[in-house]
Design a protein around this motif. Structure first.
Motif, mmCIF file in Angstrom:
data_model
loop_
_atom_site.group_PDB
_atom_site.id
_atom_site.type_symbol
_atom_site.label_atom_id
_atom_site.label_comp_id
_atom_site.label_asym_id
_atom_site.label_seq_id
_atom_site.Cartn_x
_atom_site.Cartn_y
_atom_site.Cartn_z
ATOM 1 N N ASP A 1 0.663 -1.213 -0.197
ATOM 2 C CA ASP A 1 -0.039 -0.057 0.072
ATOM 3 C C ASP A 1 0.832 1.204 -0.064
ATOM 4 O OD1 ASP A 1 -2.443 -1.369 -0.111
ATOM 5 O OD2 ASP A 1 -2.337 -1.656 2.394
ATOM 6 N N PHE A 2 2.132 0.988 0.572
ATOM 7 C CA PHE A 2 3.059 2.363 0.468
ATOM 8 C C PHE A 2 4.172 2.201 -0.810
ATOM 9 C CE2 PHE A 2 2.182 1.522 5.003
ATOM 10 C CZ PHE A 2 1.190 2.621 5.104
ATOM 11 N N GLY A 3 3.887 1.187 -1.571
ATOM 12 C CA GLY A 3 4.719 1.164 -2.682
ATOM 13 C C GLY A 3 5.995 0.400 -2.452
ATOM 14 N N LEU A 4 6.088 -0.465 -1.426
ATOM 15 C CA LEU A 4 7.137 -1.052 -1.246
ATOM 16 C C LEU A 4 7.270 -2.429 -1.913
ATOM 17 C CD1 LEU A 4 7.492 -0.349 2.651
ATOM 18 C CD2 LEU A 4 8.265 1.041 0.833
ATOM 19 N N THR A 5 8.040 -2.629 -2.917
ATOM 20 C CA THR A 5 8.264 -3.774 -3.591
ATOM 21 C C THR A 5 9.322 -4.529 -3.125
ATOM 22 O OG1 THR A 5 9.941 -2.716 -5.272
ATOM 23 C CG2 THR A 5 7.408 -2.568 -5.682
ATOM 24 N N ARG A 6 10.154 -4.282 -2.279
ATOM 25 C CA ARG A 6 11.356 -5.298 -1.632
ATOM 26 C C ARG A 6 11.183 -4.806 -0.144
ATOM 27 N NH1 ARG A 6 17.158 -4.242 -3.390
ATOM 28 N NH2 ARG A 6 17.525 -5.651 -1.827
ATOM 29 N N PHE A 7 10.186 -5.870 0.495
ATOM 30 C CA PHE A 7 9.811 -5.645 1.753
ATOM 31 C C PHE A 7 10.207 -6.677 2.743
ATOM 32 C CE2 PHE A 7 6.995 -6.120 5.386
ATOM 33 C CZ PHE A 7 7.286 -5.394 6.125
ATOM 34 N N SER A 8 10.900 -6.771 3.745
ATOM 35 C CA SER A 8 11.106 -7.770 4.648
ATOM 36 C C SER A 8 10.455 -7.762 5.848
ATOM 37 C CB SER A 8 12.591 -8.029 4.683
ATOM 38 O OG SER A 8 12.982 -9.129 5.874
ATOM 39 N N ASN A 9 10.708 -6.722 6.790
ATOM 40 C CA ASN A 9 9.924 -6.201 7.853
ATOM 41 C C ASN A 9 10.212 -4.937 8.331
ATOM 42 O OD1 ASN A 9 12.876 -7.892 8.558
ATOM 43 N ND2 ASN A 9 12.468 -6.141 10.075
ATOM 44 N N TRP A 10 9.192 -4.498 9.057
ATOM 45 C CA TRP A 10 9.186 -3.095 9.644
ATOM 46 C C TRP A 10 10.327 -2.873 10.864
ATOM 47 C CZ3 TRP A 10 6.496 -0.368 6.411
ATOM 48 C CH2 TRP A 10 5.205 -0.912 5.730
ATOM 49 N N ASN A 11 10.819 -1.564 10.946
ATOM 50 C CA ASN A 11 11.785 -1.442 11.945
ATOM 51 C C ASN A 11 11.098 -0.569 13.103
ATOM 52 O OD1 ASN A 11 13.922 -1.045 13.772
ATOM 53 N ND2 ASN A 11 15.221 -0.152 12.050
ATOM 54 N N LEU A 12 10.707 -1.376 14.119
ATOM 55 C CA LEU A 12 9.573 -0.781 15.051
ATOM 56 C C LEU A 12 10.132 -0.089 16.277
ATOM 57 C CD1 LEU A 12 7.208 -3.976 14.826
ATOM 58 C CD2 LEU A 12 6.847 -1.832 13.551
ATOM 59 N N GLY A 13 9.383 0.364 16.865
ATOM 60 C CA GLY A 13 9.523 0.757 18.307
ATOM 61 C C GLY A 13 10.334 2.236 18.321
ATOM 62 N N ARG A 14 11.364 2.328 19.297
ATOM 63 C CA ARG A 14 12.053 3.501 19.375
ATOM 64 C C ARG A 14 13.533 3.419 19.100
ATOM 65 N NH1 ARG A 14 9.784 7.290 23.701
ATOM 66 N NH2 ARG A 14 7.590 6.958 24.023
ATOM 67 N N ASN A 15 14.334 4.436 18.731
ATOM 68 C CA ASN A 15 15.726 4.309 18.849
ATOM 69 C C ASN A 15 16.346 3.959 19.871
ATOM 70 O OD1 ASN A 15 18.612 4.927 18.271
ATOM 71 N ND2 ASN A 15 17.961 6.078 16.477
ATOM 72 N N PRO A 16 17.035 2.844 20.134
ATOM 73 C CA PRO A 16 17.693 2.406 21.369
ATOM 74 C C PRO A 16 18.724 3.476 21.930
ATOM 75 C CG PRO A 16 18.407 1.087 19.663
ATOM 76 C CD PRO A 16 17.329 1.775 18.979
ATOM 77 N N LYS A 17 19.421 4.068 20.805
ATOM 78 C CA LYS A 17 20.435 4.959 21.281
ATOM 79 C C LYS A 17 19.761 6.524 21.794
ATOM 80 C CE LYS A 17 22.118 4.816 17.096
ATOM 81 N NZ LYS A 17 23.065 4.880 16.063
ATOM 82 N N THR A 18 18.714 6.883 21.290
ATOM 83 C CA THR A 18 18.305 8.188 21.666
ATOM 84 C C THR A 18 16.932 8.074 22.118
ATOM 85 O OG1 THR A 18 16.844 8.222 19.452
ATOM 86 C CG2 THR A 18 19.479 9.113 19.505
ATOM 87 N N GLY A 19 16.113 6.870 22.024
ATOM 88 C CA GLY A 19 14.827 6.764 22.945
ATOM 89 C C GLY A 19 13.438 7.580 22.006
ATOM 90 N N VAL A 20 13.868 7.996 20.802
ATOM 91 C CA VAL A 20 12.957 8.772 19.764
ATOM 92 C C VAL A 20 12.300 7.784 19.010
ATOM 93 C CG1 VAL A 20 12.755 10.256 17.883
ATOM 94 C CG2 VAL A 20 14.620 10.652 19.770
ATOM 95 N N HIS A 21 10.772 8.117 18.726
ATOM 96 C CA HIS A 21 9.991 7.095 18.094
ATOM 97 C C HIS A 21 10.664 7.092 16.473
ATOM 98 C CE1 HIS A 21 6.783 6.965 21.117
ATOM 99 N NE2 HIS A 21 6.696 8.031 21.174
ATOM 100 N N LYS A 22 10.434 5.756 16.188
ATOM 101 C CA LYS A 22 11.006 5.588 14.655
ATOM 102 C C LYS A 22 10.005 6.076 13.784
ATOM 103 C CE LYS A 22 14.382 1.727 16.175
ATOM 104 N NZ LYS A 22 14.572 0.461 15.670
ATOM 105 N N PHE A 23 8.542 5.569 14.224
ATOM 106 C CA PHE A 23 7.643 6.026 13.203
ATOM 107 C C PHE A 23 6.998 7.408 13.558
ATOM 108 C CE2 PHE A 23 8.302 1.980 11.841
ATOM 109 C CZ PHE A 23 7.291 1.601 10.543
ATOM 110 N N THR A 24 6.716 8.222 12.600
ATOM 111 C CA THR A 24 5.933 9.285 12.805
ATOM 112 C C THR A 24 4.783 9.587 11.903
ATOM 113 O OG1 THR A 24 7.330 10.452 11.024
ATOM 114 C CG2 THR A 24 8.442 10.466 13.228
ATOM 115 N N ILE A 25 3.879 10.486 12.538
ATOM 116 C CA ILE A 25 2.770 10.639 11.875
ATOM 117 C C ILE A 25 2.122 12.190 11.646
ATOM 118 C CG2 ILE A 25 1.453 10.378 13.513
ATOM 119 C CD1 ILE A 25 -0.783 8.806 11.837
#
Length: 232
Positions: free
Chosen positions: A73-97
């Motif tokens: 649905d997002f046009g990803l033709t070579r998809f394996s898996n999502w990189n979820l959660g927060r950045n372990p180094k900074t604690g910042v959310h990886k996904f934004t909206i």
């Protein structure tokens, strides 16, 4: 090196001799060599989830009234898996909206919730059908991104994901790693070849060469090891 050149190097290292001028329409020994090279590159890519060259980011739009979206649905033709959660180094959310109608200045992090907890918290009772600006997301058992509340308008979502392994198909296809690492594919291919050949001493040399280059690749293409963030 491209796919054809890798096949030629493997053929030379294996003592096979000249390799044809293409990877198309092969048979016999050349067909096997091309297969070993192709599989070696896939195996190397699948060896670690953290390979840097397979990390990418996407930007897509989620639509009003729809809460679950596949990678396509997002046009990803070579998809394996999502990189979820927060950045372990900074604690910042990886996904934004952000609302599609708003400026990038309104972009904010969105909370990842594991699927079981998400289902028990947001997908039952009176709040299950709530619509609004999504504040949480999960990944269901079909690898779909699921948002809550259900979007009440169009929103732009951004986040990281891992690409699926690159497949070598055409003679001029080039592996996505730096050329200085390309010969690791040859060494891995020779190790895949060894069980079908009556070779005794050579696999030990090929294995050592592969291990040396794999260590170098890991140092260059894996994130550095860091200490975790303080617990309190």
């Amino acid at each position: 090196m491209n796919y054809l050149e890798l096949c030629r190097v493997l053929a030379r290292e294996a003592g096979t001799g000249a390799f044809p001028g293409t990877v198309v329409g092969l048979n016999g020994r050349p067909l096997k060599i091309a297969g070993w090279v192709r599989q070696a590159w896939i195996d190397i890519q699948n060896d670690r989830d953290e390979w840097r060259w397979l990390q990418d980011k996407f930007e897509g739009t989620v639509l009003a009234g729809v809460d679950a979206f596949e990678a396509s649905d997002f046009g990803l033709t070579r998809f394996s898996n999502w990189n979820l959660g927060r950045n372990p180094k900074t604690g910042v959310h990886k996904f934004t909206i952000q609302a599609a109608s708003a400026s990038r200045a309104t972009e904010a992090g969105i909370e990842y919730v594991p699927f079981d907890l998400f289902s028990e918290t947001y997908q039952r009772g009176a709040i299950a059908g709530r619509a609004g600006s999504p504040i949480a997301y999960t990944v269901d058992d079909r690898d779909r991104l699921v948002f809550w509340p259900t979007p009440d308008a169009s929103y732009v979502v951004r986040g990281p994901y891992r690409k699926s392994a690159q497949k070598l198909l055409n003679s001029d296809d080039v592996p996505e790693i730096h050329e200085s690492h390309h010969k690791i594919i040859v060494w891995k291919g020779l190790l895949l070849m060894a069980p079908s050949d009556e070779t005794y001493d050579q696999p030990r040399f090929w294995g050592t060469s592969y291990a040396d280059m794999l260590g170098d690749l890991q140092r260059k293409e894996l994130p550095p090891i860091r200490f975790g963030r303080p617990l309190s």
